[in-house]
Scaffold this active site. Structure first.
Site, PDB file in Angstrom:
ATOM      1  N   GLY A 227       0.822  -1.213   0.000  1.00  0.00           N
ATOM      2  CA  GLY A 227       0.000   0.000   0.000  1.00  0.00           C
ATOM      3  C   GLY A 227       0.850   1.254   0.000  1.00  0.00           C
TER       4      GLY A 227
ATOM      5  CG  ASP B 174      10.442   8.368   7.264  1.00  0.00           C
ATOM      6  OD1 ASP B 174      10.019   7.905   6.173  1.00  0.00           O
ATOM      7  OD2 ASP B 174      11.490   9.037   7.356  1.00  0.00           O
TER       8      ASP B 174
ATOM      9  NE  ARG C 143       4.030   8.274  -8.138  1.00  0.00           N
ATOM     10  CZ  ARG C 143       4.505   7.127  -7.629  1.00  0.00           C
ATOM     11  NH1 ARG C 143       5.683   6.672  -7.998  1.00  0.00           N
ATOM     12  NH2 ARG C 143       3.806   6.474  -6.748  1.00  0.00           N
TER      13      ARG C 143
ATOM     14  CG  ASP D 291       5.376  -3.417  -4.997  1.00  0.00           C
ATOM     15  OD1 ASP D 291       5.985  -4.460  -5.300  1.00  0.00           O
ATOM     16  OD2 ASP D 291       5.918  -2.467  -4.424  1.00  0.00           O
TER      17      ASP D 291
ATOM     18  CE  LYS E  94       7.953   7.630  -4.563  1.00  0.00           C
ATOM     19  NZ  LYS E  94       8.519   7.095  -5.824  1.00  0.00           N
TER      20      LYS E  94
HETATM   21  P1  AMP Z   1       9.069   1.009  -3.175  1.00  0.00           P
HETATM   22  O1  AMP Z   1      10.272   0.156  -2.945  1.00  0.00           O
HETATM   23  O2  AMP Z   1       9.354   2.480  -3.179  1.00  0.00           O
HETATM   24  O3  AMP Z   1       8.262   0.583  -4.348  1.00  0.00           O
HETATM   25  O4  AMP Z   1       8.153   0.806  -1.889  1.00  0.00           O
HETATM   26  C1  AMP Z   1       7.714  -0.433  -1.444  1.00  0.00           C
HETATM   27  C2  AMP Z   1       6.725  -0.252  -0.311  1.00  0.00           C
HETATM   28  O5  AMP Z   1       7.354   0.381   0.800  1.00  0.00           O
HETATM   29  C3  AMP Z   1       5.522   0.602  -0.650  1.00  0.00           C
HETATM   30  O6  AMP Z   1       4.423   0.073   0.044  1.00  0.00           O
HETATM   31  C4  AMP Z   1       5.900   1.949  -0.105  1.00  0.00           C
HETATM   32  O7  AMP Z   1       4.794   2.743   0.203  1.00  0.00           O
HETATM   33  C5  AMP Z   1       6.653   1.564   1.153  1.00  0.00           C
HETATM   34  N1  AMP Z   1       7.615   2.595   1.559  1.00  0.00           N
HETATM   35  C6  AMP Z   1       8.760   2.928   0.933  1.00  0.00           C
HETATM   36  N2  AMP Z   1       9.387   3.904   1.597  1.00  0.00           N
HETATM   37  C7  AMP Z   1       8.629   4.229   2.666  1.00  0.00           C
HETATM   38  C8  AMP Z   1       8.745   5.176   3.727  1.00  0.00           C
HETATM   39  N3  AMP Z   1       9.786   5.999   3.841  1.00  0.00           N
HETATM   40  N4  AMP Z   1       7.747   5.197   4.639  1.00  0.00           N
HETATM   41  C9  AMP Z   1       6.700   4.363   4.554  1.00  0.00           C
HETATM   42  N5  AMP Z   1       6.539   3.461   3.586  1.00  0.00           N
HETATM   43  C10 AMP Z   1       7.494   3.386   2.638  1.00  0.00           C
HETATM   44 MG    MG Z   2       6.678   1.008  -5.181  1.00  0.00          MG
END
Ligand code: AMP
Ligand code: MG
Length: 479
Positions: free
Chosen positions: A87, A122, A173, A245, A110
């Protein structure tokens, strides 16, 4: 933004599709970059967005009238392992607008603060990754590759804590939608067939209105994905985290983390520091995209038919088209890159032979094709014998084309960019911004990349590959 600006179709889906919450305000919003042409395309007033009120919206300190902020639920396979709940952990969808071309677009912040999907994160983003996404997504758009866009970047005035303390930032975004393969997996994992059907119907209405069955929906998504990955390969793009995802159902490039453009051609190239086993290496991307499409197909089974065998047969039939679709798009693109207007037997072999030479000699991919079009690729090879032999065959093949030399050169200039977001340039722009609050290199890089196919003599250095001491070997995730 007036209330009539937004028309939030996703927020009208049932509650279990998302969590409703506003962005978390930040200390001191400051605009770094506003994409004025994109704002205009979206029907938004750039001057309003650049005003203190607008910047407050872009930072999440003020919720515009008509915005219904939500964090979307999704699941996903991360490096092959299924996670039933991911999510939007740090992104908040402000709403949807219909742009000047009549296309519905999501506007999302974002790095907008924690959500119920944040797990241990965070909810924030650091300046570096925000600038990286801004630069590369806009470069992809200028290269003609389907992608999410970047409308704005703002500093938050709050620190974010990673390995070090970094300036926090928020990226605005824009996407055709933020629906992912993982969104379908979220409902499939819960055996929520009603949710799946609502989602699939939403996707058909929004992205594939000519699909009259779920099988056709599947085929259309497969086709867009195959064409997208071919386009990536043709410009040397490595996504880096092709988890389900991070696969947009609309067929846009999404989630710019440790992505990078390859300099020297080699299919085994990997940049991402988290991709230890090369799962998402440059040359593996077609196979992985096919794997991701198989995971998508699994979610659709209950919609394809009540009879499991019949559903599987339909899904497999659709999935089997992926590889041909990819190969056709890739070969056609390679043909254009060497200046062919027609297709003949032997073309695939000819283009593959060139790629083999580039691999063997460690030649810069982008420069080799650009120079080929200008007739001076030979100078890139210290030992040109292989290239000379290939070039003789290429000349023979060109002789069979109806177009003259000038037409071929012009076409090659449009198939082979001079300017891509090279890693060392991206890193330099980020370092100047993060360490010295100097955004000049960032601005200049964006300006050059906005016209990737045009010669820009004043910025010729941006076309050059990195020197030995400038080479970047690792890129890091946006987290
Ligand atoms: P990503 O690797 O950016 O595609 O993120 C994978 C998952 O980790 C997604 O559900 C993101 O929303 C969550 N996520 C990535 N960075 C953060 C963050 N700093 N705080 C909370 N959720 C994160
Ligand atoms: Mg992602």
């Amino acid at each position: 933004m007036a209330s009539h600006t937004f028309d939030n179709s996703y927020a009208r889906l049932p509650d279990r599709f998302y969590a409703r919450l506003p962005p978390t305000p930040v200390a001191a919003p400051r605009l770094i970059k506003l994409n004025r042409p994109l704002a205009h395309q979206l029907g938004l007033d750039p001057d309003m967005l650049a005003s203190p009120e607008g910047v407050d919206m872009l930072a999440g300190n003020r919720v515009a009238e008509g915005s219904e902020p939500i964090a979307l639920a999704y699941a996903g396979h991360q490096f092959g392992n299924f996670v039933p709940q991911l999510g939007d952990g740090r992104a908040i969808l402000l709403g949807e607008v219909v742009d000047l071309g009549g296309v519905r677009r999501d506007i999302q912040l974002k790095g907008a603060g924690p959500t119920p999907f944040s797990r241990r994160g965070d909810g924030r983003a650091a300046l570096g990754p925000v600038l990286r996404e801004y630069i590369i997504s806009e470069a992809m758009a200028a290269l003609g590759i389907p992608t999410t866009r970047s409308l704005a970047a703002v500093l938050t005035g709050d620190p974010v804590y990673r390995e070090t303390v970094l300036p926090g930032a928020v990226l605005t975004r824009v996407a055709s939608s933020h629906i992912r393969v993982g969104t379908f997996q979220f409902f499939a994992a819960r055996s929520d067939t009603e949710g799946l059907k609502l989602l699939a119907d939403h996707v058909i209405a929004r992205h594939y209105p000519d699909a009259s069955t779920y099988k056709e929906l599947y085929e259309r998504v497969i086709a867009r994905q195959a064409e997208l990955v071919a386009k990536w390969l043709l410009v040397g793009f490595i996504h880096g985290v092709m988890n389900t995802d991070n696969v947009s159902i609309a067929g846009e490039t999404i989630d710019y983390g440790p992505c990078a453009f390859m300099d020297a051609f080699n299919p085994a190239t990997v940049f991402s520091s988290i991709d230890q086993y090369g799962r998402y290496a440059y040359g593996k991307q077609p196979e992985i995209a096919g794997w991701n499409m198989a995971r998508f197909g699994e979610t659709l089974l209950p919609l394809l038919s009540e009879d499991r065998e019949a559903a599987l047969a339909q899904a497999n039939e659709a999935l089997s088209t992926f590889s041909d679709r990819f190969s056709t798009a890739w070969q056609a693109g390679l043909g254009r890159k060497i200046g062919l207007f027609t297709e003949r037997e032997g073309d695939a072999e000819l283009t593959q032979a060139l790629l083999k030479i580039l691999t063997d000699h460690g030649t810069d991919y982008t420069l080799a094709f650009r120079r080929l079009g200008e007739g001076d690729a030979r100078g890139l090879f210290e030992e040109p014998a292989d290239f000379d032999a290939w070039s003789a065959r290429w000349r023979e093949r060109l002789a069979l084309e109806p177009q003259d030399e000038a037409a071929r050169r012009a076409a090659m200039r449009l198939a082979n960019p001079a300017y891509i977001p090279r890693n060392h340039r991206v890193e330099a722009a980020i370092t100047a911004a993060v360490e010295h609050e100097d955004f000049t290199p960032f601005e200049e890089l964006n300006a050059v990349l906005a016209k990737p196919f045009e010669e820009q003599p004043a910025f010729a250095a941006y076309a050059e590959p990195p020197g030995p001491e400038q080479r970047v070997f690792r890129t890091f995730c946006g987290t």
